[in-house]
Motif scaffolding. Structure first.
Motif, PDB file in Angstrom:
ATOM      1  N   ILE A 106     -26.079 -19.967  -3.615  1.00 45.84           N
ATOM      2  CA  ILE A 106     -27.042 -21.171  -3.963  1.00 45.84           C
ATOM      3  C   ILE A 106     -28.036 -19.950  -5.024  1.00 45.84           C
ATOM      4  O   ILE A 106     -28.635 -19.319  -4.929  1.00 45.84           O
ATOM      5  N   THR A 107     -29.001 -21.301  -5.926  1.00 48.20           N
ATOM      6  CA  THR A 107     -29.942 -20.852  -6.454  1.00 48.20           C
ATOM      7  C   THR A 107     -31.098 -21.112  -6.368  1.00 48.20           C
ATOM      8  O   THR A 107     -31.187 -21.808  -4.722  1.00 48.20           O
ATOM      9  N   THR A 108     -32.200 -20.328  -6.047  1.00 46.97           N
ATOM     10  CA  THR A 108     -33.490 -20.480  -5.722  1.00 46.97           C
ATOM     11  C   THR A 108     -34.406 -21.399  -5.552  1.00 46.97           C
ATOM     12  O   THR A 108     -35.763 -21.902  -5.464  1.00 46.97           O
TER      13      THR A 108
ATOM     14  N   TYR B 200     -21.565 -10.738   5.038  1.00 46.21           N
ATOM     15  CA  TYR B 200     -21.998 -10.318   3.764  1.00 46.21           C
ATOM     16  C   TYR B 200     -23.070 -11.349   3.341  1.00 46.21           C
ATOM     17  O   TYR B 200     -22.846 -12.098   2.179  1.00 46.21           O
ATOM     18  N   CYS B 201     -24.423 -11.423   3.434  1.00 46.49           N
ATOM     19  CA  CYS B 201     -25.503 -12.150   2.317  1.00 46.49           C
ATOM     20  C   CYS B 201     -25.702 -11.475   1.060  1.00 46.49           C
ATOM     21  O   CYS B 201     -26.154  -9.910   1.988  1.00 46.49           O
ATOM     22  N   TYR B 202     -26.853 -11.260   0.303  1.00 41.84           N
ATOM     23  CA  TYR B 202     -26.857 -10.553  -0.504  1.00 41.84           C
ATOM     24  C   TYR B 202     -27.898 -11.862  -1.555  1.00 41.84           C
ATOM     25  O   TYR B 202     -27.935 -12.803  -1.491  1.00 41.84           O
ATOM     26  N   GLY B 203     -28.873 -11.230  -2.495  1.00 39.05           N
ATOM     27  CA  GLY B 203     -29.514 -11.764  -3.198  1.00 39.05           C
ATOM     28  C   GLY B 203     -29.650 -11.086  -4.511  1.00 39.05           C
ATOM     29  O   GLY B 203     -28.947  -9.969  -4.977  1.00 39.05           O
ATOM     30  N   MET B 204     -29.575 -11.886  -5.557  1.00 40.40           N
ATOM     31  CA  MET B 204     -29.871 -11.673  -7.224  1.00 40.40           C
ATOM     32  C   MET B 204     -31.173 -11.306  -7.670  1.00 40.40           C
ATOM     33  O   MET B 204     -32.151 -12.932  -7.820  1.00 40.40           O
ATOM     34  N   ASP B 205     -31.661 -10.309  -8.124  1.00 42.49           N
ATOM     35  CA  ASP B 205     -32.934 -10.441  -9.075  1.00 42.49           C
ATOM     36  C   ASP B 205     -32.794 -10.109 -10.705  1.00 42.49           C
ATOM     37  O   ASP B 205     -32.587  -9.013 -10.674  1.00 42.49           O
ATOM     38  N   TRP B 206     -32.355 -11.205 -11.327  1.00 38.29           N
ATOM     39  CA  TRP B 206     -32.159 -11.347 -12.560  1.00 38.29           C
ATOM     40  C   TRP B 206     -33.195 -10.841 -13.520  1.00 38.29           C
ATOM     41  O   TRP B 206     -32.128  -9.831 -14.065  1.00 38.29           O
ATOM     42  N   SER B 207     -33.844 -10.720 -13.061  1.00 40.11           N
ATOM     43  CA  SER B 207     -34.960 -10.143 -14.262  1.00 40.11           C
ATOM     44  C   SER B 207     -35.139  -8.142 -14.280  1.00 40.11           C
ATOM     45  O   SER B 207     -35.540  -7.783 -15.148  1.00 40.11           O
ATOM     46  N   SER B 208     -35.188  -7.687 -12.939  1.00 38.81           N
ATOM     47  CA  SER B 208     -34.482  -6.786 -12.934  1.00 38.81           C
ATOM     48  C   SER B 208     -33.332  -5.682 -12.899  1.00 38.81           C
ATOM     49  O   SER B 208     -32.683  -4.678 -12.981  1.00 38.81           O
ATOM     50  N   GLY B 209     -32.339  -6.948 -12.685  1.00 38.74           N
ATOM     51  CA  GLY B 209     -31.368  -6.077 -12.192  1.00 38.74           C
ATOM     52  C   GLY B 209     -30.841  -6.366 -10.898  1.00 38.74           C
ATOM     53  O   GLY B 209     -29.784  -5.565 -10.639  1.00 38.74           O
ATOM     54  N   ASP B 210     -31.152  -6.160 -10.238  1.00 35.80           N
ATOM     55  CA  ASP B 210     -31.167  -5.484  -8.534  1.00 35.80           C
ATOM     56  C   ASP B 210     -30.373  -6.399  -7.927  1.00 35.80           C
ATOM     57  O   ASP B 210     -30.985  -7.718  -8.069  1.00 35.80           O
TER      58      ASP B 210
ATOM     59  N   ASN C 181     -39.682  -9.561  -0.982  1.00 37.04           N
ATOM     60  CA  ASN C 181     -40.282 -10.011  -1.911  1.00 37.04           C
ATOM     61  C   ASN C 181     -39.052 -10.957  -2.666  1.00 37.04           C
ATOM     62  O   ASN C 181     -38.494 -11.296  -3.970  1.00 37.04           O
ATOM     63  N   ILE C 182     -39.199 -12.168  -1.892  1.00 35.63           N
ATOM     64  CA  ILE C 182     -38.925 -13.002  -1.974  1.00 35.63           C
ATOM     65  C   ILE C 182     -38.789 -14.017  -3.265  1.00 35.63           C
ATOM     66  O   ILE C 182     -37.433 -14.694  -3.909  1.00 35.63           O
ATOM     67  N   ALA C 183     -39.520 -13.972  -3.869  1.00 31.92           N
ATOM     68  CA  ALA C 183     -39.863 -14.599  -4.819  1.00 31.92           C
ATOM     69  C   ALA C 183     -38.756 -14.485  -6.355  1.00 31.92           C
ATOM     70  O   ALA C 183     -39.126 -14.948  -7.769  1.00 31.92           O
ATOM     71  N   THR C 184     -39.026 -12.801  -5.944  1.00 32.96           N
ATOM     72  CA  THR C 184     -37.797 -12.423  -6.956  1.00 32.96           C
ATOM     73  C   THR C 184     -36.733 -12.665  -7.908  1.00 32.96           C
ATOM     74  O   THR C 184     -35.925 -12.907  -8.760  1.00 32.96           O
ATOM     75  N   LEU C 185     -36.657 -13.218  -6.666  1.00 31.92           N
ATOM     76  CA  LEU C 185     -34.768 -13.739  -6.400  1.00 31.92           C
ATOM     77  C   LEU C 185     -34.206 -14.810  -7.047  1.00 31.92           C
ATOM     78  O   LEU C 185     -34.423 -15.727  -6.726  1.00 31.92           O
TER      79      LEU C 185
ATOM     80  N   ILE D  73     -23.179 -23.300   1.897  1.00 32.27           N
ATOM     81  CA  ILE D  73     -24.129 -22.887   1.650  1.00 32.27           C
ATOM     82  C   ILE D  73     -25.443 -23.516   1.899  1.00 32.27           C
ATOM     83  O   ILE D  73     -25.651 -24.352   1.804  1.00 32.27           O
ATOM     84  N   SER D  74     -26.681 -22.964   2.400  1.00 31.79           N
ATOM     85  CA  SER D  74     -28.232 -23.621   2.661  1.00 31.79           C
ATOM     86  C   SER D  74     -28.896 -22.705   2.814  1.00 31.79           C
ATOM     87  O   SER D  74     -28.737 -21.532   2.924  1.00 31.79           O
TER      88      SER D  74
END
Length: 116
Positions: free
Chosen positions: A51-53, A93-103, A27-31, A70-71
């Motif tokens: 990088i912002t999505t 490491y790569c990572y993704g941040m979901d600000w709405s859930s904090g995950d 569910n990458i749309a959440t990042l 980064i791209s």
């Protein structure tokens, strides 16, 4: 849920270049933001690029800025690294941040070793 998997690490000589990839699925749309961090032996993990999505705004750690880029596209995150030094030896490491859930979501890491 989001899954991330890095690839592209390896052994490179000082002064060389390397491009890391991170396959992103789920569910990458959440990042909201994605990035790369690294952790050298005996040191804390440090974020080196984000990088912002939406909009693709980038930010780099000052110490490494100018040597990395980064791209991203719809399915992968990338980190181009140039003029590598032995001090760049780390697990990346790569990572993704979901600000709405904090995950936060992390990949398993890929080893980069730079020989002198």
């Amino acid at each position: 849920q989001v899954q991330l998997a890095e690839s592209g690490g390896g052994l490179v000589q000082a002064g060389g270049s390397l491009k890391l990839s991170c396959a992103v699925s789920g569910n990458i749309a959440t990042l909201h933001t994605m990035g790369w961090s690294r952790q050298a032996p005996g040191k804390q993990r440090e974020s080196i690029a984000t990088i912002t999505t939406s909009g693709g705004y980038t930010n780099y750690a000052y110490a490494i800025k100018g040597r990395i880029t980064i791209s991203r596209d719809n399915v992968k995150l990338y980190l181009q690294m140039n003029n590598l030094t032995p001090e760049d030896t780390s697990i990346y490491y790569c990572y993704g941040m979901d600000w709405s859930s904090g995950d936060d979501y992390w990949g398993q890491g890929t080893q980069v070793t730079v020989s002198a």
